[in-house]
Design an enzyme around this catalytic site. Structure first.
Site, short mmCIF file in Angstrom:
data_model
loop_
_atom_site.label_atom_id
_atom_site.label_comp_id
_atom_site.label_asym_id
_atom_site.label_seq_id
_atom_site.Cartn_x
_atom_site.Cartn_y
_atom_site.Cartn_z
CD GLU A 1 -3.14 0.85 2.07
OE1 GLU A 1 -3.37 -0.30 2.48
OE2 GLU A 1 -3.90 1.81 2.31
NE ARG A 2 -2.37 5.05 -0.14
CZ ARG A 2 -3.38 5.30 -0.96
NH1 ARG A 2 -3.20 5.44 -2.27
NH2 ARG A 2 -4.60 5.39 -0.49
CE LYS B 1 -5.94 2.88 9.06
NZ LYS B 1 -5.55 3.06 7.64
CD GLU C 1 -7.59 5.98 6.29
OE1 GLU C 1 -6.76 5.07 6.15
OE2 GLU C 1 -7.49 7.09 5.73
NE ARG D 1 -0.45 4.25 11.76
CZ ARG D 1 -1.11 4.56 10.66
NH1 ARG D 1 -2.34 4.13 10.45
NH2 ARG D 1 -0.57 5.34 9.75
NE ARG E 1 -8.39 12.95 7.57
CZ ARG E 1 -7.97 12.35 6.48
NH1 ARG E 1 -8.75 12.29 5.41
NH2 ARG E 1 -6.79 11.79 6.43
CE LYS F 1 -0.87 8.57 8.87
NZ LYS F 1 -1.70 8.49 7.64
CG ASP G 1 -2.86 10.74 5.13
OD1 ASP G 1 -1.87 10.26 5.68
OD2 ASP G 1 -3.55 10.12 4.32
CD GLU H 1 2.48 6.45 10.85
OE1 GLU H 1 1.95 6.05 11.91
OE2 GLU H 1 1.95 6.28 9.74
CD GLU I 1 -0.80 8.08 0.71
OE1 GLU I 1 -0.20 7.76 1.75
OE2 GLU I 1 -2.04 8.07 0.61
CG HIS J 1 -6.37 15.36 1.11
ND1 HIS J 1 -6.89 14.59 0.10
CD2 HIS J 1 -6.20 14.53 2.16
CE1 HIS J 1 -7.01 13.35 0.52
NE2 HIS J 1 -6.59 13.27 1.77
C1 GCV Z 1 -2.34 2.39 5.38
C2 GCV Z 1 -3.63 7.34 4.29
C3 GCV Z 1 -3.24 6.42 3.17
C4 GCV Z 1 -3.67 5.01 3.46
C5 GCV Z 1 -3.05 4.58 4.78
C6 GCV Z 1 -3.52 5.55 5.86
C7 GCV Z 1 -2.90 5.24 7.20
O1 GCV Z 1 -5.01 7.47 4.35
O2 GCV Z 1 -3.78 6.89 1.97
O3 GCV Z 1 -3.23 4.18 2.41
O4 GCV Z 1 -3.40 3.26 5.10
O5 GCV Z 1 -3.15 6.85 5.50
O6 GCV Z 1 -1.91 5.88 7.50
O7 GCV Z 1 -3.39 4.40 7.91
#
Ligand code: GCV
Length: 707
Positions: free
Chosen positions: A172-173, A292, A296, A329, A341, A365, A370, A392, A398, A526
């Protein structure tokens, strides 16, 4: 004829007039050792060509010898009284020197000149290995001083990579191929690449790796997979690298057959305890879990009316007897879309300050949205003194052009680390929060979302290796400057020759700002394509939730643009300490780079430059593109000085970056014009297409998408 040519090249090499230009593919990373020549070689011959060690089978001496062999063109001799003495505190030869090694801890080391000898000494094996890599770095980058007096202790205890790698090897990413973990062939086949991965990480001080995606699959916790994980842990252990896993909160239901995953349920508690015990039976030095939860779509304690602290503490209690940690997280935002958000993690976590167990770290983060090209630091860093907060960062790009855009990220990370939270008082930087010194926390950690994959060059591009490198170096010592780190990396990866190093440095240093300029200048954020985040998408609207759209963030109207987060807007500014909140609350005192992050501003507002906001935006787009042009010119000038393969790859990627920077500018300008109807400032070229054209472009197979 060939003989003559070789002779000539040999002569030129010896005089330092040419550098080696045989095919290279970047696999060697910054550990690349090529034979030195001339004075550099004779310098090394006197200083480092023989080694004394009490542990000739040890990894530290093996790595030092390996690196030196590459530089000297032959193996250094191991002999008593050697030019280098490499040893642990209890080695008699080290003891005899009566060095002060107190306080070095497991990872620290010293390197000191003692007469004609160079001493590398440490309390523990990891420290000795780090010391050996440090000495090699100096040798490789042509920066071995006549006298050495180095004492290094990392500022952060856990320096961790987070792999967002799925069990089917999708990353992912990820923009550098597949996951390097070949789960199907593990545990029987241990790809030699795993060892190279460990070497590379150890050489920059990384001492932990979370192997799987935070969007977790509970299968990783089943016995067959734990056996595979244990095999990787065995490879990494000698390099001082601990293995961690992400734990899916609903695992007790999914693989444990329980009807619930409620963290206060007795069976659930017992299930996790047994699972953790099982892990430690297989991997006695297992690092811990990263989670996590309730973010999401991931399951979490809130599914049962419990808090993040309830969830984290339940797992932490299972870990505690084994010395493991839980990294929980703070990247959360609920299904009920809040007013902003950016405020949500703070609202959810601050009330939990002081409620987490000692072996829990809350992983935050760098910014509140994000990993955008630029974000103000996350307000949580100034708001949870009783909680261990870990940083983080995202190494994989990304939101910064995937693998093809050259963006050196150390300046962005430094900006956040050096930011002052003003809590409780001025000088309370984010770095001091994260390293634990501000609030007296004994355990500290940093995470970087990895950019590593199966590509030969590991990171997707030659220059993305610099971000992996810089992350490791900053996690070790956040006081290092971006420039110092870039210099080390260039010298090791390309050449310490100023004719090569200086132009590359001048490409890297402004590169992050360039990306910000052509993508999201002045605090915009974004605005990327939906889902895959590839390319511009300021028009993105609709869909499942408004805070997954661009229009939610830029709020452009005929009159102005930007997200009003002031006291009369979403009031996100009040999550910062008063001096900052006051500053961010007014347009006049908000740093220009965060202007549209905190304010909705009229297009015709006069900026300090004298331009209107609209003209300023265009100016930034143009400036970003011009920086890329400059990078291309510098790189072209290095043709023939850098090996052809790497030169060609970088040149091609820079051309992609140039094209895409223009695309970002044109698409954004066309879209903003479709909203504000303003004419272009004088001298600005009109976009070749209208907004509808850019909007219609689609990229169904862009890499790295979430699933
Ligand atoms: C792993 C963003 C990314 C997602 C990622 C998420 C996260 O939304 O687009 O791909 O998921 O962050 O950090 O959990």
């Amino acid at each position: 004829m060939r003989h003559l040519r070789n002779l000539l090249v040999g002569l030129l090499l010896a005089t330092g007039l040419v550098t080696h230009s045989h095919a290279e593919d970047g696999y060697d990373l910054w550990l690349r050792s090529r034979p030195l020549a001339g004075t550099a070689l004779s310098h090394l011959e006197t200083r480092l060509a023989t080694i004394e060690t009490a542990d000739p089978q040890g990894l530290a001496v093996a790595e030092l010898s390996r690196g030196l062999t590459g530089l000297l063109g032959r193996s250094p001799a191991l002999e008593k009284g050697g030019a280098v003495l490499l040893g642990l505190a209890d080695d008699p030869a080290i003891r005899a020197l009566k060095l002060d090694l107190t306080g070095l801890g497991p990872d620290g080391y010293i390197i000191r000149t003692f007469g004609p000898r160079t001493i590398v000494a440490a309390e523990g094996r990891n420290g000795l290995l780090y010391g050996a890599f440090h000495l090699l770095r100096l040798a490789r980058t042509g920066s071995l001083p006549a006298t050495l007096d180095v004492r290094e202790v990392p500022k952060i205890d856990r320096r961790i990579l987070n792999h967002w790698d799925d069990l089917d090897r999708h990353v992912e990413r990820g923009y550098s191929g597949q996951s390097i973990w070949d789960w199907h062939k593990l545990p029987d086949w241990k790809d030699p690449r795993y060892t190279d991965y460990a070497r590379a990480n150890a050489s920059i001080g990384i001492n932990g790796t979370v192997l799987n995606n935070v969007n977790a699959n509970a299968t990783i916790l089943t016995a067959p997979y734990l056996e595979k994980v244990a095999a990787l842990a065995d490879v990494f252990r000698p390099y001082g690298i601990k293995v961690y896993l992400t734990a899916r909160f609903s695992a007790p239901k999914e693989i444990g057959g329980l009807p619930t995953a409620d963290p206060l349920d007795k069976d659930v508690i017992r299930w996790w305890q047994a699972k953790v015990d099982e892990i430690y039976t297989r991997i006695p030095d297992f690092g811990g879990f990263l989670i996590k939860a309730n973010s999401e779509g991931q399951p979490g304690p809130q599914d049962y009316g419990r808090t993040h602290a309830d969830g984290a503490n339940m797992l932490a209690d299972a870990m505690a007897p084994h010395g493991g940690i839980v990294m929980w997280r703070a990247f959360v935002y609920s299904h009920e879309v809040p007013d902003d958000r950016a405020k949500q993690a703070y609202d959810e976590f601050v009330p939990l300050d002081g409620k987490f167990r000692d072996n829990v770290l809350v992983q935050v983060k760098n910014g509140a949205i994000d990993f955008q090209p630029r974000e103000p630091f996350h307000p949580l860093f100034g708001a949870m003194p009783k909680t261990k907060l870990m940083m983080e960062f995202q190494i994989t790009k990304e939101y910064l052009g995937f693998a093809t855009h050259l963006a050196y990220l150390a300046p962005m990370w430094k900006e956040v680390l050096d930011a002052d939270t003003y809590r409780p008082k001025q000088g309370s930087t984010v770095a001091k929060v994260v390293d634990g010194s501000l609030d007296g926390h004994k355990l500290s950690a940093m995470a970087g979302v990895a950019n590593i994959g199966t590509d030969r060059n590991w990171a997707g591009s030659q220059f993305d290796q610099a971000n992996w490198y810089a992350y490791g170096r900053l996690a070790w010592n956040h006081d290092l400057t971006s420039e110092a780190i870039a210099r080390e990396w260039i010298a090791a990866t390309f050449s310490p020759d100023p004719a090569i190093l200086d132009p590359i440095l001048s490409m890297m240093m402004p590169s992050h700002q360039a990306v910000v300029d052509y993508m999201t200048p002045l605090g915009l954020h974004h605005l990327m394509g939906r889902g895959h985040h590839y390319g511009p998408g300021p028009w993105v609207e609709g869909g499942p939730r408004s805070d997954w759209t661009s229009v939610y963030y830029h709020r452009a109207t005929k009159d102005g643009i930007g997200f009003d987060r002031t006291a009369t807007g979403s009031d996100a500014i009040s999550q910062y300490a008063k001096p900052l909140a006051d500053r961010f609350n007014k347009v006049e005192t908000t740093p220009e780079e965060f202007l549209l992050w905190f304010h909705h501003v009229r297009w015709d507002r006069k900026m300090p430059s004298g331009r209107t906001l609209w003209a300023e935006l265009l100016h930034h787009y143009g400036r970003g593109i011009a920086t890329v042009d400059g990078m291309i010119t510098r790189w072209d000038g290095l043709k023939g000085r850098i090996d052809d393969a790497r030169h060609a790859e970088v040149a091609a990627f820079l051309a992609i970056q140039r094209k895409e920077a223009q695309w970002w500018r044109d698409a954004s300008v066309a879209y903003w014009q479709s909203i504000n109807g303003l004419p272009l400032p004088k001298g600005e070229a009109p976009p070749p297409h209208d907004a509808a054209y850019y909007k219609a472009l689609s990229f169904p197979f862009a890499p790295g998408d979430g699933k």
